[in-house]
Design an enzyme around this catalytic site. Structure first.
Site, mmCIF file in Angstrom:
data_model
loop_
_atom_site.group_PDB
_atom_site.id
_atom_site.type_symbol
_atom_site.label_atom_id
_atom_site.label_comp_id
_atom_site.label_asym_id
_atom_site.label_seq_id
_atom_site.Cartn_x
_atom_site.Cartn_y
_atom_site.Cartn_z
ATOM 1 N N GLY A 132 2.214 2.294 10.772
ATOM 2 C CA GLY A 132 3.022 3.284 10.607
ATOM 3 C C GLY A 132 3.906 3.715 11.856
ATOM 4 N N ASN A 172 0.833 -1.316 -0.055
ATOM 5 C CA ASN A 172 0.077 -0.132 -0.004
ATOM 6 C C ASN A 172 0.871 1.156 0.046
ATOM 7 O OD1 ASN A 172 -1.789 2.129 0.561
ATOM 8 N ND2 ASN A 172 -2.221 1.498 2.560
ATOM 9 N N TRP A 173 1.070 1.794 -1.151
ATOM 10 C CA TRP A 173 2.051 3.032 -1.325
ATOM 11 C C TRP A 173 1.344 4.042 -0.557
ATOM 12 C CZ3 TRP A 173 3.812 3.006 -6.998
ATOM 13 C CH2 TRP A 173 4.745 1.828 -7.370
ATOM 14 N N LYS A 174 0.211 4.350 -0.350
ATOM 15 C CA LYS A 174 -0.560 5.544 0.265
ATOM 16 C C LYS A 174 -0.204 6.684 -0.625
ATOM 17 C CE LYS A 174 -0.243 3.455 4.730
ATOM 18 N NZ LYS A 174 -0.125 3.588 6.200
ATOM 19 N N GLY A 223 2.618 -1.170 4.390
ATOM 20 C CA GLY A 223 2.733 0.397 3.869
ATOM 21 C C GLY A 223 4.232 0.577 3.619
ATOM 22 N N GLY A 224 4.648 1.537 4.659
ATOM 23 C CA GLY A 224 6.083 1.816 4.595
ATOM 24 C C GLY A 224 7.212 0.891 4.075
ATOM 25 N N GLU A 241 -6.070 -4.819 10.373
ATOM 26 C CA GLU A 241 -4.651 -3.772 10.568
ATOM 27 C C GLU A 241 -5.139 -3.090 11.981
ATOM 28 O OE1 GLU A 241 -2.652 -2.686 6.608
ATOM 29 O OE2 GLU A 241 -4.457 -1.161 6.952
ATOM 30 N N HIS A 255 -9.794 1.761 4.318
ATOM 31 C CA HIS A 255 -8.572 1.870 4.989
ATOM 32 C C HIS A 255 -8.687 2.661 6.611
ATOM 33 C CE1 HIS A 255 -4.460 2.928 6.454
ATOM 34 N NE2 HIS A 255 -4.054 1.712 5.571
ATOM 35 N N GLU A 301 -7.171 5.177 7.692
ATOM 36 C CA GLU A 301 -6.608 6.452 7.391
ATOM 37 C C GLU A 301 -8.075 7.090 6.625
ATOM 38 O OE1 GLU A 301 -3.001 5.667 5.408
ATOM 39 O OE2 GLU A 301 -2.089 5.145 7.292
ATOM 40 N N SER A 319 3.193 -2.124 10.236
ATOM 41 C CA SER A 319 4.486 -2.157 10.485
ATOM 42 C C SER A 319 5.200 -3.590 10.000
ATOM 43 C CB SER A 319 4.791 -1.847 11.761
ATOM 44 O OG SER A 319 4.451 -0.436 12.037
#
Ligand code: PGA
Length: 253
Positions: free
Chosen positions: A172, A9-11, A233-234, A166, A94, A96, A212
């Site tokens: 993150g 997930n590149w966001k 993500g990251g 999640e 998601h 966010e 994470s």
């Protein structure tokens, strides 16, 4: 054999040129398990990533969608628009989006239905906040999300959805759920899903862990019975880190 999905997930990261280079490098890895890999990228990079990944077996998709087909919804992207690009997946709900953009279980439910009708695989995100976990309410909370998000969705459609657990406190933050905590909730989610539908549907559905996940902890998480992969993500922003997680899944086949 256990099925996996390793999804990046590149966001809100990467411009077109960088996204294309990333896709080229990812394709060049020639993963033996490429069909269990996907990247979820910004709308602006979908065409570039899709064309670069062609023939690789690696899937790609978006991070959000609107549930209406067209109309006066300034700034939104519809399912037919994603279909036209040929996406395989779309993230829905998601945390966010739930936190910053007013996503609710009701809109999540409509988005799932719209995507399923178009044959695009939704990656549905659920998970509790730190406050809810500290109050030991995580199971009640996540079960509530699952029940509302799948309302009115027939069994055969529901079984095509990928669920990503999640925990918000692990996203993150560098704070990963332990493999046992993640497994406990993924198994719980499978049970809730089986309760709504049936055991066969629960056995078939893919349940990912997200929060994470990185090369150093992926193998331990992915080895768990009820964890079919990761939403990353990251660590999905660097090709080598992401590839290391893909390889960790391949080792477990
Ligand atoms: P993270 O994000 O891997 O950076 O924690 C996961 C996600 O939000 O999907």
């Amino acid at each position: 054999m256990k099925r996996f999905l390793i999804a990046g997930n590149w966001k809100m990261n990467k411009l077109i040129k960088e996204a294309g280079e990333f896709a080229n490098e990812l394709k060049a890895k020639n993963f033996s398990n490429a069909d269990e890999v996907a990247v979820l990228v910004p709308f602006t990079t979908l065409c570039e990533v899709g064309s670069k990944l062609e023939g690789s077996g690696i899937g790609f998709g978006a991070q959000n969608v609107h549930f209406e087909k067209s109309g006066a919804f300034t700034g939104e992207i519809s399912v037919p628009m994603l279909e036209e690009i040929g996406v395989d997946y779309c993230i829905v709900g998601h945390s966010e989006r739930r936190e910053y953009f007013g996503e609710t279980d009701e809109t999540v439910n409509k988005k799932l239905k719209a995507l399923l009708a178009a044959g695009i695989t939704p990656i549905l995100c659920v998970g509790e906040s730190l406050e809810v976990r500290e109050g030991k309410g995580e199971q009640t909370f996540v079960a509530g999300q699952i029940i509302s998000d799948f309302a009115g969705i027939p069994r055969d459609d529901a079984a095509k959805v990928v669920i990503a657990y999640e925990p918000i406190w692990a996203i993150g933050t560098g704070k990963t759920a332990t493999p046992d905590q993640a497994e406990e909730m993924c198994a719980f989610i499978r049970g809730v899903f089986g309760g709504i539908y049936d055991n066969k549907a629960a056995d078939d559905i893919l349940i990912l862990y997200g929060g994470s996940m990185k090369p150093s902890n992926a193998a331990d998480l992915l080895a768990k019975n009820d964890i079919n992969g990761g939403l990353i993500g990251g660590a999905s922003l660097k090709v080598d880190d992401f590839a290391a997680i893909v390889d960790a899944a391949a080792q477990l086949k």
